[in-house]
Design a protein around this motif. Structure first.
Motif, short mmCIF file in Angstrom:
data_model
loop_
_atom_site.label_atom_id
_atom_site.label_comp_id
_atom_site.label_asym_id
_atom_site.label_seq_id
_atom_site.Cartn_x
_atom_site.Cartn_y
_atom_site.Cartn_z
N THR A 39 60.89 1.69 67.08
CA THR A 39 60.47 3.06 67.35
C THR A 39 61.25 3.65 68.52
N ILE A 40 61.42 2.85 69.56
CA ILE A 40 62.18 3.31 70.73
C ILE A 40 63.63 3.56 70.36
N ILE A 41 64.24 2.61 69.66
CA ILE A 41 65.63 2.76 69.24
C ILE A 41 65.79 3.95 68.31
N GLY A 42 64.87 4.07 67.36
CA GLY A 42 64.92 5.20 66.42
C GLY A 42 64.84 6.53 67.14
N MET A 43 63.96 6.63 68.14
CA MET A 43 63.81 7.87 68.90
C MET A 43 65.08 8.19 69.67
#
Length: 236
Positions: A39-43
């Motif tokens: 989720t962090i990487i995707g954001m």
């Protein structure tokens, strides 16, 4: 019929199920941490691709193509076996002698996070773009900065709309934790393979393995559908 009579599901359950229960903990840990990282990487990737800087967009585009163009299993093996060697080689070029190693579970979490993060970034980016630009304009008029408007107005609305999609990725990640067996993570598949090779209860072992994943994925899938239903109800 004779083959069926030779099956020992009761004995296999008595010996294998306790081990699978410990494997559940590994699967849950890898899934939760991997999903948070994804989720962090995707954001980060989604916001980066919306940047006006061409060099950032170019770097992220190449990175996405590499990750999406290679299998998750290959990425896991690369992180576990190759990345430590590259770090050791790089350190030696600067005169440092290190013996870098990555723990199997850490490599698995990193692999899941990077792989899923790249796919989730497209979903997040699409949701951000889909938010009415008037929302941003109104926030700027009210005195918000560009990034304040993005993080406080746009992104919360975008995330709300993609929760069902992210939930589906979560279910997929649970099943993909089986690939962590190939980097020596002692999860469900590796435990089952070891048990089957020692006892020759092949049919029984892999049947219980399939049931174990069903026990996790089916309730989780229904939970995602329930959340999606509640979100649709609240919008009416």
């Amino acid at each position: 019929m004779n083959t069926l009579m030779q099956l020992h599901f009761g004995q296999a359950a008595e010996l294998l199920v306790p081990s699978l229960m410990h494997g559940f903990g590994v699967v849950i840990q890898a899934t939760i941490l991997g999903f948070l990282l994804a989720t962090i990487i995707g954001m980060i990737i989604a916001i980066g691709r919306l940047s006006s800087l061409k060099i950032i967009k170019g770097i992220l585009y190449v990175f996405l193509e590499i990750i999406r163009g290679t299998p998750l299993l290959v990425q896991l093996v690369y992180i576990y076996y190759v990345v430590p060697l590259l770090i050791n080689l790089l350190a030696s070029l600067f005169g440092y002698k290190v013996d870098m190693q990555i723990a199997p579970l850490t490599a698995g979490i990193l692999g899941l996070g990077v792989n899923y993060g790249c796919y989730m970034s497209e979903v997040i980016r699409g949701a951000i773009v889909a938010v009415d630009s008037g929302q941003t304009e109104a926030a700027l008029v009210l005195g918000f900065g560009k990034y304040q408007a993005l993080f406080r107005i746009v992104i919360p609305q975008a995330l709300r709309s993609i929760i069902p999609s992210l939930g589906n990725y979560l279910v997929m990640m649970v099943k993909d934790t089986s690939l962590l067996a190939y980097v020596a993570v002692n999860e469900l598949l590796l435990r089952t393979q070891s048990f089957a090779s020692q006892t020759f209860f092949t049919i029984e072992s892999y049947t219980y393995l399939a049931l174990a994943y069903l026990v996790i994925s089916i309730p989780l899938s229904h939970l995602v559908k329930f959340i999606e239903y509640k979100l649709k109800t609240n919008r009416r």
